[in-house]
Design a protein around this motif. Structure first.
Motif, PDB file in Angstrom:
ATOM      1  N   SER A 114       2.899  12.624  -1.233  1.00 18.15           N
ATOM      2  CA  SER A 114       3.303  11.331  -1.802  1.00 18.15           C
ATOM      3  C   SER A 114       4.533  11.480  -2.681  1.00 18.15           C
ATOM      4  O   SER A 114       5.469  10.673  -2.616  1.00 18.15           O
ATOM      5  N   ASP A 115       4.536  12.508  -3.515  1.00 20.37           N
ATOM      6  CA  ASP A 115       5.651  12.708  -4.444  1.00 20.37           C
ATOM      7  C   ASP A 115       6.981  12.847  -3.701  1.00 20.37           C
ATOM      8  O   ASP A 115       7.995  12.251  -4.098  1.00 20.37           O
ATOM      9  N   ARG A 116       6.970  13.619  -2.625  1.00 18.56           N
ATOM     10  CA  ARG A 116       8.225  13.841  -1.898  1.00 18.56           C
ATOM     11  C   ARG A 116       8.672  12.593  -1.147  1.00 18.56           C
ATOM     12  O   ARG A 116       9.870  12.309  -1.044  1.00 18.56           O
ATOM     13  N   LEU A 117       7.706  11.837  -0.629  1.00 19.50           N
ATOM     14  CA  LEU A 117       8.065  10.595   0.052  1.00 19.50           C
ATOM     15  C   LEU A 117       8.633   9.577  -0.936  1.00 19.50           C
ATOM     16  O   LEU A 117       9.598   8.872  -0.625  1.00 19.50           O
ATOM     17  N   ILE A 118       8.059   9.505  -2.126  1.00 18.47           N
ATOM     18  CA  ILE A 118       8.574   8.582  -3.148  1.00 18.47           C
ATOM     19  C   ILE A 118       9.980   8.984  -3.582  1.00 18.47           C
ATOM     20  O   ILE A 118      10.868   8.131  -3.755  1.00 18.47           O
ATOM     21  N   GLU A 119      10.205  10.275  -3.749  1.00 22.06           N
ATOM     22  CA  GLU A 119      11.547  10.750  -4.093  1.00 22.06           C
ATOM     23  C   GLU A 119      12.559  10.316  -3.038  1.00 22.06           C
ATOM     24  O   GLU A 119      13.679   9.902  -3.354  1.00 22.06           O
ATOM     25  N   SER A 120      12.158  10.394  -1.771  1.00 20.96           N
ATOM     26  CA  SER A 120      13.036   9.993  -0.676  1.00 20.96           C
ATOM     27  C   SER A 120      13.299   8.493  -0.707  1.00 20.96           C
ATOM     28  O   SER A 120      14.441   8.043  -0.542  1.00 20.96           O
ATOM     29  N   ILE A 121      12.242   7.706  -0.940  1.00 25.95           N
ATOM     30  CA  ILE A 121      12.391   6.239  -1.007  1.00 25.95           C
ATOM     31  C   ILE A 121      13.367   5.854  -2.113  1.00 25.95           C
ATOM     32  O   ILE A 121      14.300   5.064  -1.896  1.00 25.95           O
ATOM     33  N   GLU A 122      13.154   6.400  -3.304  1.00 22.60           N
ATOM     34  CA  GLU A 122      13.991   6.042  -4.448  1.00 22.60           C
ATOM     35  C   GLU A 122      15.410   6.561  -4.300  1.00 22.60           C
ATOM     36  O   GLU A 122      16.371   5.899  -4.723  1.00 22.60           O
ATOM     37  N   ARG A 123      15.566   7.741  -3.703  1.00 16.71           N
ATOM     38  CA  ARG A 123      16.910   8.277  -3.442  1.00 16.71           C
ATOM     39  C   ARG A 123      17.717   7.320  -2.569  1.00 16.71           C
ATOM     40  O   ARG A 123      18.925   7.148  -2.762  1.00 16.71           O
ATOM     41  N   ASP A 124      17.030   6.668  -1.620  1.00 12.54           N
ATOM     42  CA  ASP A 124      17.720   5.788  -0.676  1.00 12.54           C
ATOM     43  C   ASP A 124      17.666   4.320  -1.090  1.00 12.54           C
ATOM     44  O   ASP A 124      17.857   3.422  -0.261  1.00 12.54           O
ATOM     45  N   ILE A 169      -2.810   3.479  -9.940  1.00 12.30           N
ATOM     46  CA  ILE A 169      -1.919   4.082 -10.935  1.00 12.30           C
ATOM     47  C   ILE A 169      -1.074   5.173 -10.282  1.00 12.30           C
ATOM     48  O   ILE A 169       0.100   5.346 -10.594  1.00 12.30           O
ATOM     49  N   VAL A 170      -1.695   5.904  -9.347  1.00 10.45           N
ATOM     50  CA  VAL A 170      -1.052   7.026  -8.679  1.00 10.45           C
ATOM     51  C   VAL A 170      -0.968   6.737  -7.182  1.00 10.45           C
ATOM     52  O   VAL A 170      -1.929   6.241  -6.587  1.00 10.45           O
ATOM     53  N   ALA A 171       0.161   7.033  -6.566  1.00 10.31           N
ATOM     54  CA  ALA A 171       0.338   6.804  -5.138  1.00 10.31           C
ATOM     55  C   ALA A 171      -0.454   7.825  -4.315  1.00 10.31           C
ATOM     56  O   ALA A 171      -0.879   8.857  -4.811  1.00 10.31           O
ATOM     57  N   GLY A 201       0.808  -1.213   0.000  1.00 12.09           N
ATOM     58  CA  GLY A 201       0.000   0.000   0.000  1.00 12.09           C
ATOM     59  C   GLY A 201       0.838   1.258   0.000  1.00 12.09           C
ATOM     60  O   GLY A 201       1.679   1.458   0.879  1.00 12.09           O
ATOM     61  N   ALA A 202       0.602   2.109  -1.011  1.00 11.93           N
ATOM     62  CA  ALA A 202       1.349   3.367  -1.135  1.00 11.93           C
ATOM     63  C   ALA A 202       0.504   4.549  -0.703  1.00 11.93           C
ATOM     64  O   ALA A 202       0.538   5.609  -1.315  1.00 11.93           O
ATOM     65  N   GLY A 203      -0.277   4.351   0.378  1.00 13.78           N
ATOM     66  CA  GLY A 203      -0.900   5.489   1.026  1.00 13.78           C
ATOM     67  C   GLY A 203       0.154   6.234   1.821  1.00 13.78           C
ATOM     68  O   GLY A 203       1.323   5.826   1.871  1.00 13.78           O
ATOM     69  N   ILE A 204      -0.236   7.314   2.480  1.00 14.41           N
ATOM     70  CA  ILE A 204       0.745   8.124   3.217  1.00 14.41           C
ATOM     71  C   ILE A 204       1.414   7.311   4.322  1.00 14.41           C
ATOM     72  O   ILE A 204       2.621   7.434   4.559  1.00 14.41           O
ATOM     73  N   GLY A 205       0.658   6.452   5.003  1.00 13.50           N
ATOM     74  CA  GLY A 205       1.250   5.626   6.054  1.00 13.50           C
ATOM     75  C   GLY A 205       2.298   4.676   5.509  1.00 13.50           C
ATOM     76  O   GLY A 205       3.397   4.540   6.060  1.00 13.50           O
TER      77      GLY A 205
END
Length: 508
Positions: free
Chosen positions: A244-254, A43-45, A17-21
Motif C-alpha cells: 500500500s505504501d509504495r502504491l500511495i507514493e506512486s499515486i501522489e508522485r503522479d 485510518i490506514v490504507a 476504497g484504498a484496498g490493493i485493488g
C-alpha cells in the motif's frame, strides 16, 4: 472531434476504497495522466492487506502472503509500469504445512514442483493422474490468463480482448467450464479418498472460499499450482503494508490524492457526471464530489448498497441471491521466540474437530508466523496470526459478543498450543478480530473476507464483470475476476484501467 486543448485533458477518476485493488487502479491511472482521487473510511490504507502495531509487534490484518512477485507476475508487471521497486520478499517454502486431524506429520506444499510431486505421491498414493490432469489445466489456463483476456466480457471490445487471448490449447479447457473439483475426483475414482478430499477442502477454502465439491475446477487448477515455481507465494519484509505504501507514493508522485477517513456513502449516476456523497469522519462534514468515472473497490454487496435505488433490479437481485460469503475470526499473538518450534514453516494449517454446538465444527486454523529479522517483531520475539472461517450469523445473532469473542480466542490458543509452546511466560500480547471488527475497519458488508466464492456460477464467464451495468462505473476487487488475493485484485485493477483507457480514446 474534440479540440486539441481538450484532447490533452484526461477524465477525472474517483476511486472508492484504498484496498490493493483500488490503490493499484489509482496508481496506474495517475501514471497514465488521469486526475485521480481515492476515498477510504479507514485510518490506514490497504484494506484486508493492511497492518497495525502493538507493543513493538507489527500484525498483518488479514492477508499474510503475496503471489505475483515473480518475473512477469502481475505485481512485477504493474510495479515496472509505475517505475517503483518491488518490495523485498522471501519465498514461502513450503507454501504451507498442512496438519490433518490426529496426524503429527504435515503435508508440505513445496515450492519446487518435483519436490511437491514426490510429496503428494507419498501422501496420496494413486492420485497422481488427478494431479497431472490439474497441472495440464493449469498451464493451459495460465497461458490464456497471461494474454490478458477480459472476463466476463460486456461489450464488443471486451469480447475482442477475450478472443485475442484464445489459442487452440485453450479450447481443451472449455469442456471443464461447468466442472468442479468434486466432479474431477469422481472422474478419477477418488471421491471416497477422505484424506485427499480433506486436504483439498482445507487448501481450496483459503483460495476459493468454498470446498472441493463446490470450487470451479478451472479456478482450482490455478489456485493449487500458484505455490510452485516458476510462480510462488512470498513473505514480504516489514509487513503487507509495504504494498500500500509504495502504491500511495506512486499515486501522489503522479498528482493523485488519497484521502483516508473519508467514507463514501452513496453513488449517483447522473449521465456523464458520476457523483458520490462523502462523509469526512474527522470533521463529520458531508460533501459531494463528481468525476467522469467511478472505480469502486468494494464488495459487490457494498456496491449495491452504495447505488441504493439506482442499482439495476436484476443486478441487485443476483447479489441478494448469492450464497453467504466467508467471514473470519482472527487471533493475533505477540510471543517470545521460544514459543516457535525449531524449523517452523511460515504458514501452517490445522484441522481439528471441536465439540461445541454453538461455535460449529469441525474447524481449521490458517496460521502465519513471522521470521527472525523480517520487521514484524523485536529481536527474540515473533508474531503468530491464526484465522478461521466462521459463520456470520453467529456474530450477528443474539449471543453475547464479548463472551463469544473470548471463547473463540481461548479455543484458538488451545489449538495452537498443540504445536507452539504457548503459556503465560511466552505469550506477550493477545488480540482478536471478528467479522464485526472487519466490518468496522474496512467497511466490508458483514466483515466479508475474500470474494463471493469461486463456484461455477460466480467464476470467469459467469462472474461479476468489472464493467457494471452503469456506464463509466466500474468494480474492482475480489468480487470480480480472477478472485481474491493481492494478485487477483491487482489483475482486476489492470483490467479496469485498460477498459477506461479504451473508452477514453473513443472520445478523442
Amino acid at each position: 472531434m474534440l479540440s486539441k486543448s481538450k484532447q490533452k485533458i484526461k477524465p477525472k477518476i474517483i476511486v472508492i476504497g484504498a484496498g490493493i485493488g483500488g490503490l493499484t487502479a489509482a496508481a496506474l491511472l495517475a501514471k497514465r495522466g488521469y486526475e485521480v482521487v481515492v476515498y477510504d473510511l479507514a485510518i490506514v490504507a490497504g484494506g484486508c492487506a493492511s497492518t497495525f502495531k502493538r507493543r513493538g509487534f507489527t500484525f498483518d490484518v488479514g492477508a499474510t502472503q503475496v503471489a505475483g512477485l515473480e518475473s512477469g507476475g502481475i505485481h512485477d508487471r504493474i510495479f515496472k509500469e509505475l517505475e517503483i521497486e518491488l518490495p523485498e520478499a522471501t519465498d514461502c517454502d513450503p507454501a504451507c504445512a498442512v496438519f490433518l486431524p490426529n496426524e503429527n506429520e504435515p503435508i508440505n506444499v513445496w515450492r519446487d514442483r518435483q519436490k511437491w510431486k514426490l510429496e503428494r505421491q507419498r501422501q496420496f498414493p494413486n492420485s497422481e493422474p488427478f494431479w497431472n490432469f490439474l497441472e495440464d489445466l493449469f498451464w493451459r489456463s495460465w497461458r490464456f490468463q497471461s494474454r490478458d483476456p477480459i472476463l466476463p466480457p460486456r461489450n464488443i471490445w471486451d469480447a475482442w480482448q477475450l478472443v485475442k487471448a484464445l489459442r487452440i490449447d485453450t479450447l481443451a479447457t472449455v469442456p471443464y467450464t461447468f466442472s468442479t473439483v468434486g466432479d474431477a475426483l469422481q472422474g478419477f475414482g477418488l471421491a471416497s479418498d477422505k484424506r485427499l478430499r480433506t486436504f483439498l477442502d482445507l487448501q481450496l477454502k483459503l483460495y476459493s472460499q468454498v470446498n472441493a465439491e463446490e470450487t470451479a475446477l478451472l479456478y482450482a487448477a490455478t489456485a493449487l499450482a500458484v505455490s510452485q515455481t516458476p510462480l510462488g507465494l512470498f513473505h514480504l519484509k516489514g509487513s503487507m503494508q509495504v504494498l500500500s505504501d509504495r502504491l500511495i507514493e506512486s499515486i501522489e508522485r503522479d498528482g493523485g490524492k488519497v484521502l483516508m477517513q473519508h467514507q463514501v456513502t452513496a453513488i449517483a449516476d447522473q449521465g456523464k457526471s458520476k457523483k458520490i456523497k462523502v462523509k469526512n469522519l474527522r470533521s463529520q462534514e458531508i460533501f459531494e464530489d463528481s468525476a467522469d468515472h467511478i472505480v469502486a473497490n468494494v464488495t459487490v454487496n457494498n456496491f449495491v448498497q452504495l447505488l441504493g435505488d439506482a442499482a439495476p433490479k436484476g443486478y441487485a437481485k443476483r447479489v441478494a441471491n448469492l450464497k453467504p460469503a466467508s467471514v473470519a475470526f482472527v487471533v493475533y499473538l505477540g510471543v517470545d521466540r521460544a514459543a516457535i518450534p525449531e524449523g517452523c514453516p511460515p504458514h501452517l494449517q490445522f484441522l481439528e474437530a471441536y465439540e461445541d454446538s454453538q461455535i460449529h465444527k469441525p474447524h481449521s486454523l490458517f496460521v502465519s508466523v513471522s521470521k527472525e529479522g523480517d520487521g514484524r517483531a523485536p529481536d527474540g520475539k515473533a508474531t503468530i496470526i491464526a484465522s478461521e472461517f466462521t459463520d456470520a450469523a453467529v456474530w450477528y445473532g443474539d449471543q453475547d459478543y464479548q463472551e463469544l469473542k473470548k471463547r473463540f480466542t481461548e479455543r484458538a490458543i488451545a489449538q495452537l498450543s498443540n504445536y507452539f509452546h504457548l503459556n503465560k511466560e511466552t505469550i506477550i500480547h493477545v488480540e482478536a478480530a471478528t467479522p464485526q471488527t472487519f466490518e468496522r475497519y474496512t467497511g466490508r458488508d458483514r466483515g466479508i473476507v475474500g470474494g463471493v466464492g469461486m463456484r461455477v456460477s460466480t467464476f470467469a464467464p459467469f462472474g461479476f464483470a468489472n464493467r457494471t451495468p452503469l456506464k463509466n462505473i466500474w468494480l474492482v476487487g475480489d468480487s470480480t475476476h480472477p478472485g481474491e488475493g493481492t494478485a487477483g485484485v491487482s489483475y482486476s485493477a489492470l483490467t479496469v484501467v485498460r477498459q477506461i483507457e479504451q473508452s477514453s480514446r473513443k472520445l478523442i
